[in-house]
Motif scaffolding. Structure first.
Motif, PDB file in Angstrom:
ATOM      1  N   SER A   2      57.281  42.531  27.816  1.00 16.19           N
ATOM      2  CA  SER A   2      58.551  41.912  27.480  1.00 16.19           C
ATOM      3  C   SER A   2      59.452  41.899  28.709  1.00 16.19           C
ATOM      4  CB  SER A   2      59.229  42.647  26.322  1.00 16.19           C
ATOM      5  OG  SER A   2      59.475  43.995  26.664  1.00 16.19           O
ATOM      6  N   THR A   3      60.405  40.988  28.705  1.00 22.22           N
ATOM      7  CA  THR A   3      61.310  40.818  29.843  1.00 22.22           C
ATOM      8  C   THR A   3      62.749  40.879  29.357  1.00 22.22           C
ATOM      9  OG1 THR A   3      59.705  39.444  31.017  1.00 22.22           O
ATOM     10  CG2 THR A   3      62.008  39.286  31.723  1.00 22.22           C
ATOM     11  N   LEU A   4      63.561  41.611  30.097  1.00 24.93           N
ATOM     12  CA  LEU A   4      64.976  41.710  29.780  1.00 24.93           C
ATOM     13  C   LEU A   4      65.795  41.218  30.961  1.00 24.93           C
ATOM     14  CD1 LEU A   4      66.835  44.449  27.913  1.00 24.93           C
ATOM     15  CD2 LEU A   4      67.663  43.834  30.181  1.00 24.93           C
ATOM     16  N   TYR A   5      66.763  40.353  30.667  1.00 28.65           N
ATOM     17  CA  TYR A   5      67.677  39.832  31.676  1.00 28.65           C
ATOM     18  C   TYR A   5      68.986  40.613  31.547  1.00 28.65           C
ATOM     19  CZ  TYR A   5      64.164  36.208  31.679  1.00 28.65           C
ATOM     20  OH  TYR A   5      62.957  35.545  31.738  1.00 28.65           O
ATOM     21  N   LEU A   6      69.218  41.509  32.489  1.00 30.19           N
ATOM     22  CA  LEU A   6      70.385  42.376  32.492  1.00 30.19           C
ATOM     23  C   LEU A   6      71.485  41.689  33.305  1.00 30.19           C
ATOM     24  CD1 LEU A   6      71.603  45.174  31.772  1.00 30.19           C
ATOM     25  CD2 LEU A   6      70.585  46.033  33.901  1.00 30.19           C
ATOM     26  N   ILE A   7      72.547  41.296  32.650  1.00 30.93           N
ATOM     27  CA  ILE A   7      73.543  40.384  33.232  1.00 30.93           C
ATOM     28  C   ILE A   7      74.908  41.071  33.320  1.00 30.93           C
ATOM     29  CG2 ILE A   7      74.781  38.199  32.825  1.00 30.93           C
ATOM     30  CD1 ILE A   7      72.168  37.402  31.186  1.00 30.93           C
ATOM     31  N   THR A 144      64.823  39.079  26.158  1.00 23.79           N
ATOM     32  CA  THR A 144      66.135  39.487  25.684  1.00 23.79           C
ATOM     33  C   THR A 144      67.138  39.418  26.831  1.00 23.79           C
ATOM     34  OG1 THR A 144      65.137  41.035  24.096  1.00 23.79           O
ATOM     35  CG2 THR A 144      67.447  41.400  24.659  1.00 23.79           C
ATOM     36  N   ALA A 145      68.352  38.988  26.529  1.00 20.47           N
ATOM     37  CA  ALA A 145      69.456  39.067  27.491  1.00 20.47           C
ATOM     38  C   ALA A 145      70.405  40.167  27.043  1.00 20.47           C
ATOM     39  CB  ALA A 145      70.203  37.744  27.580  1.00 20.47           C
ATOM     40  N   VAL A 146      70.848  40.979  28.006  1.00 20.76           N
ATOM     41  CA  VAL A 146      71.825  42.031  27.731  1.00 20.76           C
ATOM     42  C   VAL A 146      72.988  41.842  28.697  1.00 20.76           C
ATOM     43  CG1 VAL A 146      72.296  44.498  27.716  1.00 20.76           C
ATOM     44  CG2 VAL A 146      70.102  43.661  26.883  1.00 20.76           C
ATOM     45  N   VAL A 147      74.191  41.672  28.156  1.00 21.53           N
ATOM     46  CA  VAL A 147      75.372  41.434  28.983  1.00 21.53           C
ATOM     47  C   VAL A 147      76.211  42.703  29.026  1.00 21.53           C
ATOM     48  CG1 VAL A 147      77.381  39.967  29.374  1.00 21.53           C
ATOM     49  CG2 VAL A 147      75.360  39.026  28.224  1.00 21.53           C
ATOM     50  N   ASN A 179      69.812  40.648  36.644  1.00 22.17           N
ATOM     51  CA  ASN A 179      68.771  41.584  37.052  1.00 22.17           C
ATOM     52  C   ASN A 179      67.636  41.430  36.049  1.00 22.17           C
ATOM     53  OD1 ASN A 179      70.605  43.292  38.991  1.00 22.17           O
ATOM     54  ND2 ASN A 179      71.707  43.194  37.054  1.00 22.17           N
ATOM     55  N   VAL A 180      66.405  41.424  36.516  1.00 23.94           N
ATOM     56  CA  VAL A 180      65.267  41.216  35.621  1.00 23.94           C
ATOM     57  C   VAL A 180      64.445  42.496  35.533  1.00 23.94           C
ATOM     58  CG1 VAL A 180      63.184  39.867  35.180  1.00 23.94           C
ATOM     59  CG2 VAL A 180      65.183  38.767  36.216  1.00 23.94           C
ATOM     60  N   VAL A 181      64.206  42.942  34.300  1.00 21.82           N
ATOM     61  CA  VAL A 181      63.429  44.157  34.052  1.00 21.82           C
ATOM     62  C   VAL A 181      62.280  43.810  33.121  1.00 21.82           C
ATOM     63  CG1 VAL A 181      63.484  46.514  33.165  1.00 21.82           C
ATOM     64  CG2 VAL A 181      65.517  45.566  34.276  1.00 21.82           C
ATOM     65  N   HIS A 182      61.077  44.228  33.497  1.00 18.33           N
ATOM     66  CA  HIS A 182      59.889  44.032  32.668  1.00 18.33           C
ATOM     67  C   HIS A 182      59.455  45.369  32.089  1.00 18.33           C
ATOM     68  CE1 HIS A 182      59.533  40.030  34.423  1.00 18.33           C
ATOM     69  NE2 HIS A 182      59.546  40.572  35.631  1.00 18.33           N
ATOM     70  N   VAL A 183      58.971  45.356  30.864  1.00 16.94           N
ATOM     71  CA  VAL A 183      58.414  46.573  30.270  1.00 16.94           C
ATOM     72  C   VAL A 183      57.054  46.242  29.674  1.00 16.94           C
ATOM     73  CG1 VAL A 183      59.615  46.221  28.054  1.00 16.94           C
ATOM     74  CG2 VAL A 183      58.816  48.498  28.703  1.00 16.94           C
ATOM     75  N   ASP A 184      56.086  47.092  29.975  1.00 13.33           N
ATOM     76  CA  ASP A 184      54.714  46.901  29.498  1.00 13.33           C
ATOM     77  C   ASP A 184      54.180  48.252  29.067  1.00 13.33           C
ATOM     78  OD1 ASP A 184      52.208  46.017  28.925  1.00 13.33           O
ATOM     79  OD2 ASP A 184      51.653  45.499  30.973  1.00 13.33           O
ATOM     80  N   CYS A 192      63.932  41.733  39.829  1.00  8.92           N
ATOM     81  CA  CYS A 192      64.911  41.321  40.824  1.00  8.92           C
ATOM     82  C   CYS A 192      66.257  41.936  40.492  1.00  8.92           C
ATOM     83  CB  CYS A 192      65.015  39.804  40.951  1.00  8.92           C
ATOM     84  SG  CYS A 192      65.804  38.995  39.547  1.00  8.92           S
ATOM     85  N   ILE A 193      67.124  41.983  41.493  1.00 10.87           N
ATOM     86  CA  ILE A 193      68.453  42.609  41.343  1.00 10.87           C
ATOM     87  C   ILE A 193      69.512  41.667  41.910  1.00 10.87           C
ATOM     88  CG2 ILE A 193      69.940  44.530  42.092  1.00 10.87           C
ATOM     89  CD1 ILE A 193      67.468  46.275  42.182  1.00 10.87           C
ATOM     90  N   ASN A 194      70.615  41.528  41.165  1.00  4.30           N
ATOM     91  CA  ASN A 194      71.800  40.794  41.639  1.00  4.30           C
ATOM     92  C   ASN A 194      71.493  39.339  42.010  1.00  4.30           C
ATOM     93  OD1 ASN A 194      74.658  41.064  42.137  1.00  4.30           O
ATOM     94  ND2 ASN A 194      74.219  40.819  44.305  1.00  4.30           N
ATOM     95  N   ARG A 195      70.704  38.694  41.182  1.00  2.65           N
ATOM     96  CA  ARG A 195      70.359  37.307  41.431  1.00  2.65           C
ATOM     97  C   ARG A 195      71.430  36.371  40.885  1.00  2.65           C
ATOM     98  NH1 ARG A 195      64.744  34.144  39.736  1.00  2.65           N
ATOM     99  NH2 ARG A 195      65.426  32.080  40.364  1.00  2.65           N
TER     100      ARG A 195
END
Length: 199
Positions: A2-7, A144-147, A179-184, A192-195
């Motif tokens: 899964s991928t989370l977009y940390l914004i 998922t996006a997390v703001v 910021n992109v975080v993957h979990v497996d 990535c960070i601060n994109r």
């Protein structure tokens, strides 16, 4: 996987000299709304299934823009609010130095553990936000996006990268960054960070 977009939320009004914001509930600027519209356009290509947000207004506004674009109703996660700075909120550095002699310097020497009067340390912040973040990450959603906020993002990224919290300000977190975080299977990877969102 899964991928989370940390914004980080969009731009908020600035002042000179700068003031401690913390949990002060301020709204985004017009430019902040533009930043989030750009992020929303970028994220539309990723089939988001869930949008979570800090309860503070600047994040809720950001999440509503994203949620409207991707067809998800934002979910407020109370624990993801910004660090509480207690009696320092709304003050400038000069104000703090005048009203609390030596305390600003004490914070600089112990960025992890220092608590402003009535507020939290960054260690406290991490203890509050990590369980909520991990619960979001471990839910059965592919994207998922997390703001949240700069402070929240920094303590989470420090943990994910194995960095001491004392180094959190080495991580840039611009308004409206991703910021992109993957979990497996319980293993986390930072993609990535601060994109900046470009679409």
């Amino acid at each position: 996987m899964s991928t989370l977009y940390l914004i980080r939320h969009g731009e908020i009004p600035s002042s000179l000299p700068r003031r401690f914001i913390g949990q002060s509930d301020v709204a985004m600027t017009a430019h902040g709304h533009e930043q989030l519209e750009n992020i929303a356009g970028y994220l539309m290509d990723f089939s988001l299934e869930r949008v979570c947000t800090s309860p503070l207004l600047r994040c809720r506004q950001s999440a509503e823009i994203i949620g409207s674009a991707v067809g998800c109703m934002p979910e407020v996660v109370e624990e993801l609010g910004e660090i509480a700075l207690g009696t320092w909120e709304g003050l400038t550095v000069a104000d703090v130095q005048q009203q609390y002699p030596g305390e600003y310097e004490a914070r600089g020497k112990d960025m992890t553990g220092y608590r402003p009067p009535g507020g939290e340390s960054f260690a406290d912040l991490f203890q509050r936000v990590w369980p909520a973040f991990a619960k979001v990450m471990e839910a059965h959603y592919e994207r998922t996006a997390v703001v949240t906020h700069a402070g929240v993002n920094r303590v989470l990224l420090c943990h994910l990268l194995g960095m001491p919290l004392a180094n959190l300000f080495r991580l840039e977190q611009s308004y409206g960054c991703i910021n992109v975080v993957h979990v497996d299977e319980g293993t986390y990877r930072v993609g990535c960070i601060n994109r900046a969102a470009i679409y």
